[in-house]
Design a protein around this motif. Structure first.
Motif, PDB file in Angstrom:
ATOM      1  N   GLN A 124      -3.734  93.721  35.870  1.00 17.57           N
ATOM      2  CA  GLN A 124      -4.169  95.057  36.248  1.00 17.57           C
ATOM      3  C   GLN A 124      -3.213  96.117  35.731  1.00 17.57           C
ATOM      4  N   LYS A 125      -1.920  95.829  35.732  1.00 17.50           N
ATOM      5  CA  LYS A 125      -0.937  96.837  35.294  1.00 17.50           C
ATOM      6  C   LYS A 125      -1.116  97.191  33.818  1.00 17.50           C
ATOM      7  N   LEU A 126      -1.475  96.217  32.987  1.00 21.05           N
ATOM      8  CA  LEU A 126      -1.672  96.511  31.573  1.00 21.05           C
ATOM      9  C   LEU A 126      -2.913  97.372  31.377  1.00 21.05           C
ATOM     10  N   ARG A 127      -3.950  97.103  32.160  1.00 22.31           N
ATOM     11  CA  ARG A 127      -5.148  97.947  32.088  1.00 22.31           C
ATOM     12  C   ARG A 127      -4.827  99.354  32.585  1.00 22.31           C
ATOM     13  N   GLN A 128      -4.035  99.451  33.651  1.00 19.80           N
ATOM     14  CA  GLN A 128      -3.624 100.766  34.151  1.00 19.80           C
ATOM     15  C   GLN A 128      -2.790 101.505  33.116  1.00 19.80           C
ATOM     16  N   ALA A 129      -1.986 100.775  32.344  1.00 16.91           N
ATOM     17  CA  ALA A 129      -1.160 101.411  31.314  1.00 16.91           C
ATOM     18  C   ALA A 129      -2.024 102.077  30.264  1.00 16.91           C
ATOM     19  N   VAL A 130      -3.096 101.425  29.870  1.00 18.68           N
ATOM     20  CA  VAL A 130      -4.007 102.009  28.883  1.00 18.68           C
ATOM     21  C   VAL A 130      -4.603 103.298  29.415  1.00 18.68           C
ATOM     22  N   LEU A 131      -5.080 103.271  30.669  1.00 16.93           N
ATOM     23  CA  LEU A 131      -5.651 104.472  31.275  1.00 16.93           C
ATOM     24  C   LEU A 131      -4.618 105.590  31.357  1.00 16.93           C
ATOM     25  N   ALA A 132      -3.385 105.255  31.747  1.00 14.61           N
ATOM     26  CA  ALA A 132      -2.343 106.270  31.908  1.00 14.61           C
ATOM     27  C   ALA A 132      -1.935 106.891  30.575  1.00 14.61           C
ATOM     28  N   ALA A 133      -2.083 106.158  29.493  1.00 12.91           N
ATOM     29  CA  ALA A 133      -1.622 106.643  28.187  1.00 12.91           C
ATOM     30  C   ALA A 133      -2.638 107.499  27.464  1.00 12.91           C
ATOM     31  N   MET A 134      -3.922 107.338  27.761  1.00 14.28           N
ATOM     32  CA  MET A 134      -4.948 107.864  26.874  1.00 14.28           C
ATOM     33  C   MET A 134      -5.173 109.365  27.000  1.00 14.28           C
ATOM     34  N   ASP A 135      -5.179 110.035  25.854  1.00 13.10           N
ATOM     35  CA  ASP A 135      -5.604 111.427  25.721  1.00 13.10           C
ATOM     36  C   ASP A 135      -7.090 111.396  25.393  1.00 13.10           C
TER      37      ASP A 135
ATOM     38  N   LYS B  44       5.109 106.924  32.006  1.00 15.65           N
ATOM     39  CA  LYS B  44       4.509 106.106  33.062  1.00 15.65           C
ATOM     40  C   LYS B  44       3.807 104.898  32.459  1.00 15.65           C
ATOM     41  N   ALA B  45       3.067 105.132  31.369  1.00 17.96           N
ATOM     42  CA  ALA B  45       2.327 104.047  30.739  1.00 17.96           C
ATOM     43  C   ALA B  45       3.271 102.974  30.198  1.00 17.96           C
ATOM     44  N   LYS B  46       4.394 103.384  29.601  1.00 17.97           N
ATOM     45  CA  LYS B  46       5.348 102.404  29.064  1.00 17.97           C
ATOM     46  C   LYS B  46       5.991 101.585  30.184  1.00 17.97           C
ATOM     47  N   GLN B  47       6.218 102.214  31.327  1.00 18.40           N
ATOM     48  CA  GLN B  47       6.766 101.471  32.459  1.00 18.40           C
ATOM     49  C   GLN B  47       5.757 100.432  32.962  1.00 18.40           C
ATOM     50  N   LEU B  48       4.468 100.821  32.985  1.00 17.29           N
ATOM     51  CA  LEU B  48       3.430  99.882  33.402  1.00 17.29           C
ATOM     52  C   LEU B  48       3.322  98.715  32.422  1.00 17.29           C
ATOM     53  N   VAL B  49       3.464  99.008  31.128  1.00 19.18           N
ATOM     54  CA  VAL B  49       3.463  97.932  30.132  1.00 19.18           C
ATOM     55  C   VAL B  49       4.617  96.966  30.388  1.00 19.18           C
ATOM     56  N   LYS B  50       5.796  97.508  30.643  1.00 19.64           N
ATOM     57  CA  LYS B  50       6.963  96.672  30.929  1.00 19.64           C
ATOM     58  C   LYS B  50       6.732  95.825  32.170  1.00 19.64           C
ATOM     59  N   ASP B  51       6.201  96.458  33.219  1.00 20.85           N
ATOM     60  CA  ASP B  51       5.945  95.733  34.467  1.00 20.85           C
ATOM     61  C   ASP B  51       4.861  94.663  34.304  1.00 20.85           C
ATOM     62  N   SER B  52       3.985  94.855  33.327  1.00 18.60           N
ATOM     63  CA  SER B  52       2.866  93.932  33.141  1.00 18.60           C
ATOM     64  C   SER B  52       3.285  92.607  32.521  1.00 18.60           C
ATOM     65  N   GLY B  53       4.453  92.591  31.880  1.00 24.32           N
ATOM     66  CA  GLY B  53       4.896  91.379  31.210  1.00 24.32           C
ATOM     67  C   GLY B  53       4.355  91.224  29.806  1.00 24.32           C
ATOM     68  N   TYR B  54       3.683  92.265  29.289  1.00 22.44           N
ATOM     69  CA  TYR B  54       3.153  92.196  27.920  1.00 22.44           C
ATOM     70  C   TYR B  54       4.312  92.028  26.938  1.00 22.44           C
ATOM     71  N   ASN B  55       4.107  91.129  25.949  1.00 25.30           N
ATOM     72  CA  ASN B  55       5.207  90.777  25.049  1.00 25.30           C
ATOM     73  C   ASN B  55       4.771  90.827  23.583  1.00 25.30           C
ATOM     74  N   GLY B  56       3.983  91.832  23.247  1.00 26.09           N
ATOM     75  CA  GLY B  56       3.619  92.032  21.853  1.00 26.09           C
ATOM     76  C   GLY B  56       2.464  91.197  21.355  1.00 26.09           C
ATOM     77  N   GLU B  57       1.733  90.522  22.262  1.00 23.63           N
ATOM     78  CA  GLU B  57       0.599  89.712  21.825  1.00 23.63           C
ATOM     79  C   GLU B  57      -0.457  90.574  21.131  1.00 23.63           C
ATOM     80  N   LYS B  58      -1.136  89.979  20.156  1.00 20.82           N
ATOM     81  CA  LYS B  58      -2.220  90.697  19.482  1.00 20.82           C
ATOM     82  C   LYS B  58      -3.351  90.988  20.467  1.00 20.82           C
ATOM     83  N   ILE B  59      -3.841  92.203  20.421  1.00 21.50           N
ATOM     84  CA  ILE B  59      -4.965  92.631  21.258  1.00 21.50           C
ATOM     85  C   ILE B  59      -6.128  92.967  20.343  1.00 21.50           C
TER      86      ILE B  59
END
Length: 524
Positions: free
Chosen positions: A305-316, A360-375
């Motif tokens: 959920q945190k990675l999905r929240q990061a996308v929402l928080a980042a988007m213009d 905020k979005a970068k902090q959520l990415v860090k908290d999500s445990g994302y490690n550079g995997e291809k999306i």
């Protein structure tokens, strides 16, 4: 549903957007065409933007297919222009006070396109298949039974209250189409083997990736009443409706301007000014919603959920919408589930939408445990707005540190791969405004993205058990709050899909979910 006398949950979806369409030419086709100049016979040519992968409405929910199949099949009920439910193959219908029992009195003058008379056993088989196979049936009517206590009556019994149930049954996006029992009995998991309905046109020729030709059904028995959306009298005029697959938008428009086509469907916004300035065609528009959907079954966004929240928080989203739709007349930057003015509209937590906060979005990415995997971001060029939005998404998310790779496929392939979990992580899509917000595809268990969050279904049960408009509104507020927290997807924009319609035809008819071609006529 009875709470708002069916309260226009969809009504204002259609009205709020449709009223705004007049400024860009919507709705001009049927009202401005002089009846004296129209004639019966001939072939109406419609240029479609993408392949129709199946003519089984339970298998194919794409609006390019929906708008084609609407001419072949009918349900017991459908939607009026204002979003209220009206009868089609049912003479009448009722819903019990506890919203569990849906009773339909069926018409006895209806024939299928194979010449057989529609009977209660056909309706029972069709509705039971809809319960078992369709997204709406599997999500909302699991455990329901369909019976026929007498030859004129069919009853759908839900094990739980379904205040939105009648609208979900009526929603054309996942039509509860009535077919012969023999066709239903022969169906496989990939769909029905014969395309036989009760509609004004029957299938004459179906060539994948090329064309679909429908011919007028001489035995058609229309419902009665003033035409209104997809209910009321239907009078087919043309001998044939031919749908040609023309994936290039410039080709669709050029063909419409030259007279090769009578309708150029789903054209790019970049062609809007050209259509408006040409006196041989006019613009018709359909209210739509663009969205980004996350795969919650497997991959980087599943159980994250945190990675999905990061996308929402980042988007213009202002930048995304501008890239997608170009012309500000055609879109509204809005993350609400339902359009403004709709009784089901909620503004709760909208501050989470289009307020980009990279830190905020970068902090959520860090908290999500994302490690550079291809999306993998799946998109298509068959709908230019989706592709343009995806490119802007990719650019913004790369700045967030996400390893985004575009996967560009044709729309027919996208519609198949939406339901193959190892093919994508996020994807652009679009929908018509649903009859009820519970009808969004990314809310369905088997819909785009596979939503199985228990919190969502608790809220949905609360909405469906409501006994007053106030309770229902409170439920929709909770739904909006959940959506912007759980982030099953992100609504990109509310927009107007444009179609070019030749002035050589009359009777183009819009509903709240796309055109009804069966009423069109050639003009002298």
């Amino acid at each position: 549903m009875k709470l708002f006398k069916r309260r226009g949950i969809a009504a204002l979806s259609a009205i709020a957007i449709t009223l705004g369409l007049a400024a860009c030419g919507s709705g001009g086709g049927s009202s401005s065409s002089a009846a004296a100049t129209a004639k019966d016979g001939g072939t109406i040519h419609i240029a479609l933007t993408a392949n129709v992968t199946s003519l089984d409405p339970l298998i194919n929910g794409a609006y390019v297919g929906r708008d084609t199949m609407r001419n072949i099949y009918e349900g017991l009920v459908s939607l009026k222009q204002n979003g209220e439910v009206g009868p089609v193959l049912a003479k009448s219908y009722s819903v019990s006070k506890d919203n569990k029992t849906f009773t339909f009195k069926i018409r006895n003058d209806v024939k299928f396109q194979n010449g057989e008379t529609m009977k209660a056993e056909d309706v029972v088989a069709s509705l039971q298949r809809w319960v078992n196979v369709s997204q709406f049936g599997q999500t909302w009517f699991t455990g329901s039974t369909v019976t026929s206590p007498d030859p004129d009556t069919v009853v759908l019994q839900s094990p739980k209250p379904m205040a939105a149930g009648l609208h979900l049954i009526a929603d054309p996006g996942r039509m509860a189409a009535i077919m012969p029992k023999s066709v239903i009995d022969a169906a496989t998991p990939t769909g029905v083997k014969e395309y036989i309905g009760t509609g004004p046109y029957k299938v004459k020729e179906y060539v994948q990736d090329q064309k679909i030709v429908l011919t007028k059904w001489a035995g058609y028995k229309s419902p009665t009443g003033k035409p209104d959306g997809y209910v009321g009298e239907k009078t087919p005029h043309a001998d044939n409706l031919e749908f040609d697959i023309a994936t290039d938008g410039n080709t669709r428009l050029a063909g419409t301007l030259s007279g090769q086509y009578h309708v150029g469907y789903a054209l790019a916004d970049s062609l809007y000014s050209q259509i408006k300035s040409n006196n041989s065609v006019h613009v018709e528009t359909d209210p739509m919603i663009d969205a980004m959907v996350f795969n919650k079954k497997q991959g980087v966004f599943a159980n994250n959920q945190k990675l999905r929240q990061a996308v929402l928080a980042a988007m213009d989203m202002t930048a995304v919408d501008k890239a997608a739709h170009l012309n500000s007349d055609l879109y509204t930057v809005d993350g609400g589930l339902m359009p403004k003015g709709n009784p089901a509209r909620s503004n709760v937590d909208l501050e989470k939408y289009n307020h980009p906060d990279l830190a905020k979005a970068k902090q959520l990415v860090k908290d999500s445990g994302y490690n550079g995997e291809k999306i993998t971001l799946m998109t298509t060029k068959d709908y230019q707005s989706m592709y343009n939005a995806s490119v802007e998404f990719q650019n913004q998310l790369k700045a967030l540190g996400l390893n985004i790779e575009l996967k560009v496929v044709d729309w027919g392939t996208a519609m198949q791969q939406f339901f193959v979990p190892d093919q994508w992580d996020m994807a652009t899509t679009s929908w018509s405004v649903p009859a009820d917000p519970l009808g969004f595809s990314f809310f369905q268990k088997t819909g785009q993205g596979w939503n199985t969050d228990p919190a969502f279904f608790e809220i949905a049960d609360e909405i469906n058990a409501s006994t007053s408009p106030e309770q229902q509104k409170a439920g929709y507020d909770k739904l909006q709050k959940w959506y912007l927290d759980y982030v099953p997807g992100i609504i990109i924009t509310h927009y107007k899909q444009i179609n070019a319609v030749s002035n050589k035809v009359a009777g183009y008819q819009n509903g709240m979910q796309g055109p009804a071609y069966y009423s069109m006529q050639l003009k002298q």
